[in-house]
Design a protein around this motif. Sequence first.
Motif, PDB file in Angstrom:
ATOM      1  N   GLY A 466       0.803  -1.217   0.000  1.00 24.68           N
ATOM      2  CA  GLY A 466       0.000   0.000   0.000  1.00 24.68           C
ATOM      3  C   GLY A 466       0.831   1.261   0.000  1.00 24.68           C
ATOM      4  N   ALA A 467       1.736   1.389  -0.921  1.00 25.61           N
ATOM      5  CA  ALA A 467       2.553   2.607  -1.058  1.00 25.61           C
ATOM      6  C   ALA A 467       3.342   2.884   0.205  1.00 25.61           C
ATOM      7  CB  ALA A 467       1.694   3.802  -1.434  1.00 25.61           C
ATOM      8  N   SER A 468       3.829   1.853   0.809  1.00 20.68           N
ATOM      9  CA  SER A 468       4.604   2.034   2.019  1.00 20.68           C
ATOM     10  C   SER A 468       5.983   2.556   1.645  1.00 20.68           C
ATOM     11  CB  SER A 468       4.714   0.694   2.738  1.00 20.68           C
ATOM     12  OG  SER A 468       5.346   0.863   3.955  1.00 20.68           O
ATOM     13  N   THR A 469       6.376   3.653   2.260  1.00 23.83           N
ATOM     14  CA  THR A 469       7.624   4.304   1.887  1.00 23.83           C
ATOM     15  C   THR A 469       8.715   3.987   2.896  1.00 23.83           C
ATOM     16  OG1 THR A 469       6.166   6.088   1.211  1.00 23.83           O
ATOM     17  CG2 THR A 469       8.516   6.499   1.072  1.00 23.83           C
ATOM     18  N   PRO A 470       9.783   3.365   2.453  1.00 20.59           N
ATOM     19  CA  PRO A 470      10.859   3.047   3.398  1.00 20.59           C
ATOM     20  C   PRO A 470      11.519   4.309   3.929  1.00 20.59           C
ATOM     21  CG  PRO A 470      11.124   1.834   1.332  1.00 20.59           C
ATOM     22  CD  PRO A 470      10.076   2.868   1.107  1.00 20.59           C
ATOM     23  N   ARG A 471      12.268   4.120   4.986  1.00 22.16           N
ATOM     24  CA  ARG A 471      12.933   5.248   5.634  1.00 22.16           C
ATOM     25  C   ARG A 471      14.001   5.835   4.727  1.00 22.16           C
ATOM     26  NH1 ARG A 471      13.681   3.456  11.724  1.00 22.16           N
ATOM     27  NH2 ARG A 471      14.997   1.891  10.777  1.00 22.16           N
ATOM     28  N   PRO A 472      14.408   7.082   4.994  1.00 19.79           N
ATOM     29  CA  PRO A 472      15.380   7.732   4.108  1.00 19.79           C
ATOM     30  C   PRO A 472      16.703   6.993   3.963  1.00 19.79           C
ATOM     31  CG  PRO A 472      14.375   9.348   5.540  1.00 19.79           C
ATOM     32  CD  PRO A 472      13.858   8.026   5.974  1.00 19.79           C
ATOM     33  N   ASP A 473      17.140   6.331   5.034  1.00 20.62           N
ATOM     34  CA  ASP A 473      18.443   5.680   4.947  1.00 20.62           C
ATOM     35  C   ASP A 473      18.334   4.207   4.569  1.00 20.62           C
ATOM     36  OD1 ASP A 473      18.902   4.943   8.480  1.00 20.62           O
ATOM     37  OD2 ASP A 473      17.130   4.990   7.182  1.00 20.62           O
ATOM     38  N   TYR A 474      17.114   3.774   4.269  1.00 18.65           N
ATOM     39  CA  TYR A 474      16.892   2.350   4.014  1.00 18.65           C
ATOM     40  C   TYR A 474      17.755   1.854   2.865  1.00 18.65           C
ATOM     41  CZ  TYR A 474      14.391  -2.003   2.993  1.00 18.65           C
ATOM     42  OH  TYR A 474      14.073  -3.319   2.762  1.00 18.65           O
ATOM     43  N   ALA A 583       5.071  15.997  -8.362  1.00 14.39           N
ATOM     44  CA  ALA A 583       5.635  16.219  -7.027  1.00 14.39           C
ATOM     45  C   ALA A 583       4.834  17.257  -6.269  1.00 14.39           C
ATOM     46  CB  ALA A 583       7.088  16.660  -7.157  1.00 14.39           C
ATOM     47  N   LYS A 584       4.562  18.352  -6.977  1.00 14.98           N
ATOM     48  CA  LYS A 584       3.848  19.454  -6.314  1.00 14.98           C
ATOM     49  C   LYS A 584       2.472  19.010  -5.853  1.00 14.98           C
ATOM     50  CE  LYS A 584       2.543  22.983  -8.688  1.00 14.98           C
ATOM     51  NZ  LYS A 584       2.164  24.215  -9.310  1.00 14.98           N
ATOM     52  N   LEU A 585       1.720  18.443  -6.808  1.00 13.83           N
ATOM     53  CA  LEU A 585       0.352  18.061  -6.436  1.00 13.83           C
ATOM     54  C   LEU A 585       0.322  16.830  -5.562  1.00 13.83           C
ATOM     55  CD1 LEU A 585      -0.802  19.344  -9.685  1.00 13.83           C
ATOM     56  CD2 LEU A 585      -2.183  19.649  -7.689  1.00 13.83           C
ATOM     57  N   GLY A 586       1.416  16.056  -5.642  1.00 11.67           N
ATOM     58  CA  GLY A 586       1.506  14.906  -4.743  1.00 11.67           C
ATOM     59  C   GLY A 586       1.480  15.353  -3.288  1.00 11.67           C
ATOM     60  N   ARG A 587       2.208  16.435  -3.048  1.00 13.27           N
ATOM     61  CA  ARG A 587       2.225  16.933  -1.672  1.00 13.27           C
ATOM     62  C   ARG A 587       0.817  17.326  -1.228  1.00 13.27           C
ATOM     63  NH1 ARG A 587       7.423  18.714  -3.171  1.00 13.27           N
ATOM     64  NH2 ARG A 587       6.656  20.571  -4.212  1.00 13.27           N
ATOM     65  N   VAL A 588       0.091  17.966  -2.145  1.00 11.58           N
ATOM     66  CA  VAL A 588      -1.293  18.366  -1.839  1.00 11.58           C
ATOM     67  C   VAL A 588      -2.135  17.134  -1.557  1.00 11.58           C
ATOM     68  CG1 VAL A 588      -3.336  19.473  -2.787  1.00 11.58           C
ATOM     69  CG2 VAL A 588      -1.080  20.416  -3.268  1.00 11.58           C
ATOM     70  N   ARG A 608       3.866   8.650  -1.479  1.00  8.82           N
ATOM     71  CA  ARG A 608       4.725   9.766  -1.922  1.00  8.82           C
ATOM     72  C   ARG A 608       4.283  10.158  -3.311  1.00  8.82           C
ATOM     73  NH1 ARG A 608      10.652   8.615  -3.255  1.00  8.82           N
ATOM     74  NH2 ARG A 608      10.775   7.735  -1.185  1.00  8.82           N
ATOM     75  N   GLY A 609       4.279  11.456  -3.545  1.00  7.72           N
ATOM     76  CA  GLY A 609       3.862  11.907  -4.878  1.00  7.72           C
ATOM     77  C   GLY A 609       2.407  11.570  -5.096  1.00  7.72           C
ATOM     78  N   LEU A 610       2.071  11.194  -6.305  1.00  3.45           N
ATOM     79  CA  LEU A 610       0.680  10.876  -6.601  1.00  3.45           C
ATOM     80  C   LEU A 610       0.434   9.372  -6.445  1.00  3.45           C
ATOM     81  CD1 LEU A 610      -0.033  13.268  -9.592  1.00  3.45           C
ATOM     82  CD2 LEU A 610      -1.023  13.333  -7.314  1.00  3.45           C
TER      83      LEU A 610
END
Lengths: 698, 321
Positions: A466-474, A583-588, A608-610
Motif C-alpha cells: 500500500g505505497a509504504s515508503t521506506p525510511r530515508p536511509d533504508y 511532485a507538487k500536487l503529490g504533496r497536496v 509519496r507523490g501521486l
Amino acid sequence: MEERLIEFASVLRRNGIRVSLSENMDTFRALELVGIGDPVLFRHTLRTTLVKRAGDVKPFEELFDYFFLGIGQALDAIDRRIMDELGLSPEQFQEMLEQIQRLLKEMEGDLSALTRALLNNNRAELERQLREAMQQEMEQGTADNFRLTPYTRMTARLQLDRVQSEIERFKGMLQMLGENGEDLQNVLRYLDERMRDLNRLLREIIQQEQRKKGIEPRDFSQRSALADKSFAFYTEDDIRRMNDAVARLAQRLKNRLSVRRKKAARGRFNVKNTLRKNLQYGGVPFHIQLDRRKKTKPQVMVLCDISDSVLNASRFMLQFVYSVQDLYSKVRSFVFVAEIGEVTKLFEEHDIQTAVEAALKLARQYWIEAGKPGKHRIIALSPSYHGNTLLALSASAREQYKLPFREWLVDVERAPAPYPYRCGCRGDDPKCPACSGEALEDAIRRAGADTVAAFIAEPVGGSSTGASTPRPDYFRTIREICDRHEVLFVADEILCGAGRTGTWWAIEPYGVAPDLMTLGKGISGGYAPLSAVAAPERIVDVIARGSGGFLHAQTFSFHPVACAAGLAAVRMLKRDRLVERCAKLGRVLQRRLAALTDLPHVGDVRGRGLLAGVEFVEDKATRAPFPRAAKFVEAFTEAAQEAGLVVWPNVGHADGVNGDLVVVAPPFIITEQEIDELVTRFTAAHAAALRAVKAGVR
Amino acid sequence: MAHALESVQDAGDRLRAAGYLPSPEIASSAFLADRLEKPILVEGPAGVGKTELAKALAQATGRTLLRLQCYEGLDEAKALYEWEYAKQLLYTQLLKDKIAETIAGAGTLAEAAERIAGSEDLFFSERFLLPRPILAAIRSKEPALLLVDEIDKADPEFEAFLLEVLADSAVTVPELGTVRAIHIPRVVLTSNAARELSDALKRRCLHLYIDFPTPQRELEIVRSRVPGVSEQLARKVVAAVQAVRKLDLKKPPSISETLDWVRALTLLNVKQLDHDLVEETLSTLMKYEADIRKAHQELKAYLAEKQAQRPGGGSEKDHLH
C-alpha cells in the motif's frame, strides 16, 4: 568540328553541366585563336570556356575522355586493322570505300542509319549512334538489368540483327551487279569485318561504361543501390561519396536562400535624414545620419537523431547542419539519443511481467559471465509483488497466487519488507532490522552470500504494501550490504517509476543507484504495453565481452510501436514538466488524504507523490484488520466506483489472509479542485462501504 | 603600355618573367582571357595563388592593377562611385553668400529655383565625384586590370550589378551620363567557392580552377620564391607537404603556407628536417589545432616505422601517409 562541339555541349548538358549557347560561341572563338592541334591545349580551352563550376571539372574530364578519345581511337584502330587484313594499301582501301559509297547510293530500299554509317565509313555518325544508344540504355534500361547482359540489351537497342540483314542484302546486291572476283571478295570480307568490329566496338564501349559507372555523374542505379545497402556495409568510398552529396546539398541550399537585408550596420550616407537632423546648424552636417541597415537572418532549428540505429546516417546529418550554420543567425540543433534516463542499454520488452524476468535473468547471466556461476539465488521482500510469470511469481510474496504452481516455482529467500504500519516496531524503532534494511544482511547470510545473485525490491511499495515508503536511509543500507556481499540490487520501478512518486524514479530521493532497474506501466503512459530493463555499461560489458548477448530473445522485443508510444509519453512528461507537477500536487494529495485518518476504521494513510495507500482496520488501536469474510475492501471499491472514484484494492497484506487497503494513483494532470473532489468522494464511499458492511449486505 | 599576349607560349613566358610560375592550363586561360577580352573567374582553395596570378598578369600585360576587395555588405557606393556629400554640403555652406547673390534678383520662388537648377552641374560634377575601383578602371587613361577579389563574399545583389560592368565595360552615372571605357579593362575575379555564383555572372566569364600544385611545380615555385633555399631542403619540404595534403585535414596547406614554412626553416638555418623541428614549425603549415594533432600522430607513426627500417637513418618524412 563545330558540330562535334555542339554535340559535346549537349552531352555535358545531359550530364548536369549547364552549358549555354554563349559559352559555345566562346569556345568557337577561343579555338580559332588557339587551334585544335595541341590536344592538351584543346582540352584546356574547352574546360575554360564550358565549365564554370569547380565541382563540374571532374565530370567534364571524364566526358571529354569519353567523347573525344574513347571511341574515336577505337574506330581508327579498326580501320587500320582491316586494311592490314585485306592487304590493301591506304589508297586501295580508300578506293574500295568510295566504291561502296557509290553502290550504296544506287541501292534501293531503306537502310537503317547505323548501316549507312557503317557502310559509309562515317565515323562521326557511328560514334554518335553508339553513344546515344548507350545513353538511352543507361537511362531507361534498368528493368532487365538482371536478366539480360548489357551486350544483349545494346544489340537489341541498336537493332543489330536488322543491320546484319541489310548488309547481307547489300552483299547480295553486289554479287548481282557482277563485280569482278577479287574486288568483290575484298568488299565482302570488308563488310564482314566491319560487322564483327561493330560488335567488338560495342563490347568495348560497354566495358568502358561499366568501368566508369562508379564515377558517372547522373548515376541513378548506383545511388539507389547505396540507399538499399545496410549501413553496416558502407565502405569508405561510400561514405566519401555521401559526404560529397551532403556537401553539395548544403551548397545548393545556401545558394537558394537569399540573405534578407533589412538593416545593415554601416550604410550609405543618408542625405535626407542628415539634413533634417541638422537644420538647426543651417544644414552643416554635424550629426551624420546613415542608412541604418542591418542584415537579419532567419532562425533555424534542426533536429538530429543520433541514436545507435541510424548512427551512420546521422553523421551526415550533423555535417549538413554544420554546413548550413553560417547561413543563419541562430541555429539551434538538437541531437537526441534515447529519451529514457541516463542508463545506457535498454532492452525493450513487450509486456510488463517479462521485464522482471528479464532483469533477474540478466543478473544471473551476469554472474555466470563474471565468473561466479554459483550465484543463482534471489532475495526478495515480504510482502511484495513483482509479477505473475514464474520467476516473478517466485519473487513475489503472494501465497494465494502461488498455490497452484508450487512445483514450478523457485525458492526465494525472504526479508521482511519495510512496512512500518504493520511492523512489530510500529515504525518507532530506529534499529528495527526490517525498517532499516539490516534484515537483508540476515537473509543473505541465511542463503549463503556466495549463492546470492540479486536482491529485488520496489523502492516505494505498490499494492502489496500500500505505497509504504521506506525510511530515508533504508536504501543506503541496502546498497552497502549488497556491495559488501556482491549482490546485484534490482529496483523494481514498474509501478513507482516514470514520475509517479514525484521524481523520475522512486529510488532517486534515497541517493543510491541500483544495479538493474525494471521499468514499465507509466513509461508509455499506459498507452501501449511497454516495459524495459535498464542496465549500466559495467554490467552489460561483462556480458558483451563474454558471450556477447543477453540470452533473452522474444518475438515482440524492441517493438517499434510500443517504443514509439514510450518515447512519446516520456517526451510529453518532459515537455509539460509533468514529473515536477506530480511532485507538487503529490504533496497536496498526501496532505488532504492524511486528513482521512480521522475517519473511523481508516488505519493509515501513506505514500509519496501521486501514489498513496489507505489502509482500513477494524480496530485502530490494535491495527487489527477486518476479517476477510467481511469483504470490506470489495464493498469500498464498489461504493467508490459508484461515487465516481477508481481505486485499486488489495487484500491479505496484514497476515497473509486478512488486510484491506486501497491504492490511490490519480493521473498527473489532476488539479487541486479535483483532489478535493477525490477526497470528498472517498469519504462518501467510505461511509457507504461501512454502511454496507455493517448491514451485512456483502 | 599594354601588350596583348601573343600566344599561349608567350603568356607563359611573360607570367614567368613577372615571377609567377603558371601551369600550362593557367597560361592558356590567361591567354584566352586576354585575347577574347573576357573576364576570367579564378576559383580554388585559399592560398593557391589566385590573387598572385592577377598581379602577375597585370605586370605581364603592362596594365595598372586596380583592386576591389569584396565583402559582405559591399554595395555600389563602395565599388563604383560615391558623391562626396560632406564636401558638397561644405561647399554649399561656404558659398552661401554667393548663392544668396544668385537668387537675389529672383522675383518668385520658382525663378529662384530655376536659377539654382542652372548651376546644378556645379554640385554634381567631377569635382565631387569619388570614383571607386570599378569606375576608376573604366575611366582609366592607362589600360587597367581590375581585380575583383573574393567575389563570393559579396552579395548576389552586387553580382547582378557587376554584370553590366563586365558585359559592356560601361557604367551609367545618372548625373554624368554613361561612361564608356577608353581602354577595355581586363577583369580577374577570384573566388574561394564559399558559395555558388550566379549563372549570369559565370556566363560572361571564362573559368579557371587552380588546384594545389603538382610536386614538380611546387618545387619550382619554392625555388623561385625562396632563392636561398638548399635543394635538398626544398625537396624534403615539398615531399612532406604533398604527403600532408593527402591526409584528411580541415584545411590542407596551400602553396603560400609551404612558402612560409620554407622561409621559416631557412631563417632557422636548417639543412635537414628532423622530428622536433618539424613539430615546432608545424604551426606555420597548419592553422587548425585538430589538423596539427592529426599530422603529429601520422608523423610519429611514420617515423617509428622509418626508423625501424633504416637503422642508421635520421628522421625524415618523405611519404607521410
